[in-house]
Design a protein around this motif. Structure first.
Motif, PDB file in Angstrom:
ATOM      1  N   LEU A   8      71.205  11.401 -50.793  1.00 18.54           N
ATOM      2  CA  LEU A   8      70.891  11.959 -49.489  1.00 18.54           C
ATOM      3  C   LEU A   8      71.928  12.997 -49.059  1.00 18.54           C
ATOM      4  N   LEU A   9      73.199  12.671 -49.253  1.00 13.12           N
ATOM      5  CA  LEU A   9      74.240  13.619 -48.850  1.00 13.12           C
ATOM      6  C   LEU A   9      74.184  14.905 -49.672  1.00 13.12           C
ATOM      7  N   ALA A  10      73.916  14.747 -50.945  1.00 11.77           N
ATOM      8  CA  ALA A  10      73.826  15.938 -51.796  1.00 11.77           C
ATOM      9  C   ALA A  10      72.543  16.710 -51.522  1.00 11.77           C
ATOM     10  N   GLY A  11      71.424  16.001 -51.472  1.00 10.19           N
ATOM     11  CA  GLY A  11      70.141  16.678 -51.339  1.00 10.19           C
ATOM     12  C   GLY A  11      69.849  17.165 -49.934  1.00 10.19           C
ATOM     13  N   GLU A  12      70.197  16.373 -48.907  1.00  6.40           N
ATOM     14  CA  GLU A  12      69.886  16.739 -47.524  1.00  6.40           C
ATOM     15  C   GLU A  12      70.931  17.683 -46.938  1.00  6.40           C
ATOM     16  N   LEU A  13      72.200  17.411 -47.237  1.00  9.36           N
ATOM     17  CA  LEU A  13      73.279  18.154 -46.587  1.00  9.36           C
ATOM     18  C   LEU A  13      74.038  19.071 -47.538  1.00  9.36           C
ATOM     19  N   GLY A  14      73.663  19.072 -48.813  1.00  9.12           N
ATOM     20  CA  GLY A  14      74.281  19.975 -49.777  1.00  9.12           C
ATOM     21  C   GLY A  14      75.736  19.668 -50.091  1.00  9.12           C
ATOM     22  N   MET A  15      76.137  18.405 -49.977  1.00  4.73           N
ATOM     23  CA  MET A  15      77.532  18.049 -50.223  1.00  4.73           C
ATOM     24  C   MET A  15      77.837  18.004 -51.715  1.00  4.73           C
ATOM     25  N   ALA A  16      79.018  18.430 -52.056  1.00  4.32           N
ATOM     26  CA  ALA A  16      79.473  18.369 -53.444  1.00  4.32           C
ATOM     27  C   ALA A  16      79.898  16.951 -53.795  1.00  4.32           C
ATOM     28  N   ALA A  17      79.893  16.661 -55.085  1.00  3.23           N
ATOM     29  CA  ALA A  17      80.265  15.323 -55.555  1.00  3.23           C
ATOM     30  C   ALA A  17      81.678  14.966 -55.128  1.00  3.23           C
ATOM     31  N   GLU A  18      82.582  15.948 -55.131  1.00  8.34           N
ATOM     32  CA  GLU A  18      83.967  15.677 -54.736  1.00  8.34           C
ATOM     33  C   GLU A  18      84.051  15.244 -53.272  1.00  8.34           C
TER      34      GLU A  18
END
Length: 395
Positions: A374-384
């Motif tokens: 969700l954080l990556a897909g919805e908000l575009g957050m990087a893995a780091e």
């Protein structure tokens, strides 16, 4: 296609009423993201009863077909993540005490400025206003305060709670109604709304017939067991084989009841053909019926009554009704596959459609299973960034 496909719900609720509502909507096609506390999640994950691998059957009963993300709402960074997610959702549901979501900077005013079309439902025990607004409450407390407990049980016995968590579950249905009503209203006006839904208000609304007697007759009714205060016969009767049979008849059923039970004396009294006379002669009518039914086995008597058009129902156990041929034919029980517990039996959402896909039984999510996606897909957050948030206890 399911009827609610495309509707997105951000669910901050815990335990029963809110989760029940969003499970219904999820199985009808809505995309529900359940926001839980890091580490422990919804407290009902720890409730009994437990399945063989330790998962909570209680949690499973109300959290199917959802995604789970963990988020620390006491963290400013967690609050901002929640607010950003709310910008892309149609609905927010929460069941914190009044003012608590405001302290998290996630109240209706704050979120509606970022998403004017947001339907925001606050489900609390006693509502956003009133002298009890800051009280905590549980299902049985609402049953007690509302008068439901006073009305439940037999006249010569203490008050009793209902056999299911009726306050929680009826509130869950009203939450679903509130969400759907808000969405329909938004479709007409283009505006979102805030719904103040009090569980206490819901329980008070269930007193409609008891209140009608109070308003009409100034009668504050009490416990009546399985009998109906305004209709005779309507009660459960013990049969010769020890089973219980509930019979509920109106004027058009009276001759058939007397005929099946051999109540010739009662049948001969023409006045008893009217319900008002039977209510006035309640003790006489009930005594005659009890005596006659006590001589008959339940199964054959139930069929004989139903053959004459009399509404009659066996008082079933849970095991009996879930194994009943009609329940099986209607597909009331199904299964879902869980990664830890394997195949788990569950009750189906009871709607059946022509024109849409029927709801299917979904799988409850493991705690936080969808957080990173969700954080990556919805908000575009990087893995780091996601790793940092996890290490800092934000997620």
């Amino acid at each position: 296609m399911k009827p609610l496909e495309g509707i997105r719900i951000l669910d901050f609720s815990r335990v029963l009423a809110g989760p029940m509502a969003t499970q219904i909507l999820a199985e009808l096609g809505a995309e529900v993201t359940k926001v839980e506390r890091p580490g422990t999640g919804d407290e009902s994950r720890l409730f009994e009863p437990r399945l063989p691998r330790g998962e909570s059957a209680y949690f499973f009963a109300f959290n199917r077909a959802k995604r789970s993300m963990t988020l620390n709402l006491k963290s400013p960074e967690g609050q901002e993540i929640a607010a950003r997610l709310a910008e892309t959702h149609d609905v927010v549901l929460e069941n914190f005490l009044p003012g608590e979501m405001d302290r998290f900077n996630l109240g209706y005013d704050a979120l509606s400025r970022r998403n004017p079309g947001l339907v925001y439902v606050s489900n609390t025990g006693f509502g956003q206003t009133g002298p009890y607004r800051l009280r905590n409450g549980y299902d049985t407390i609402f049953q007690a305060l509302s008068g439901i407990m006073h009305l439940t049980g037999h006249p010569d016995a203490p008050p009793a709670k209902a056999g299911i968590p009726v306050s929680d579950m009826t509130s869950g249905l009203w939450i679903a109604i509130a969400i759907l009503t808000g969405l329909v209203g938004r479709g007409r006006s283009g505006r979102g709304c805030h719904v103040d839904l009090s569980m206490m208000d819901v329980q008070t609304s269930l007193l409609a017939l008891a209140a009608a007697r109070l308003f009409a007759l100034d009668e504050d009714i009490g416990r009546s067991g399985t009998e109906h205060p305004g209709r005779v016969p309507s009660a459960a009767f013990r049969c010769a084989d020890g089973g219980w049979l509930h019979i509920s008849g109106s004027d058009q059923h009276w001759d058939a009841i007397c005929g099946v039970l051999g109540l010739d004396d009662l049948a001969a009294d023409a006045a008893l053909g009217k319900n008002a006379a039977r209510v006035a002669a309640r003790e006489r009518v009930m005594a005659g019926m009890r005596q006659a039914i006590a001589q008959r086995d339940r199964g054959p008597l139930a069929e004989a009554l139903r053959d004459r058009g009399v509404p009659a129902g066996e008082v079933n156990t849970v095991r009996e009704i879930l194994g009943d041929p009609h329940s099986e034919a209607r597909g009331a029980v199904g299964t879902f596959d869980h990664p830890e517990e394997g195949a788990v039996r569950a009750l189906r959402t009871p709607l059946r459609f022509v024109g849409y896909e029927d709801p299917a039984i979904g799988c409850p999510p493991p705690l936080g299973a969808d957080t990173a996606a969700l954080l990556a897909g919805e908000l575009g957050m990087a893995a780091e960034t996601i790793d940092r948030l996890r290490n800092e206890g934000v997620i």
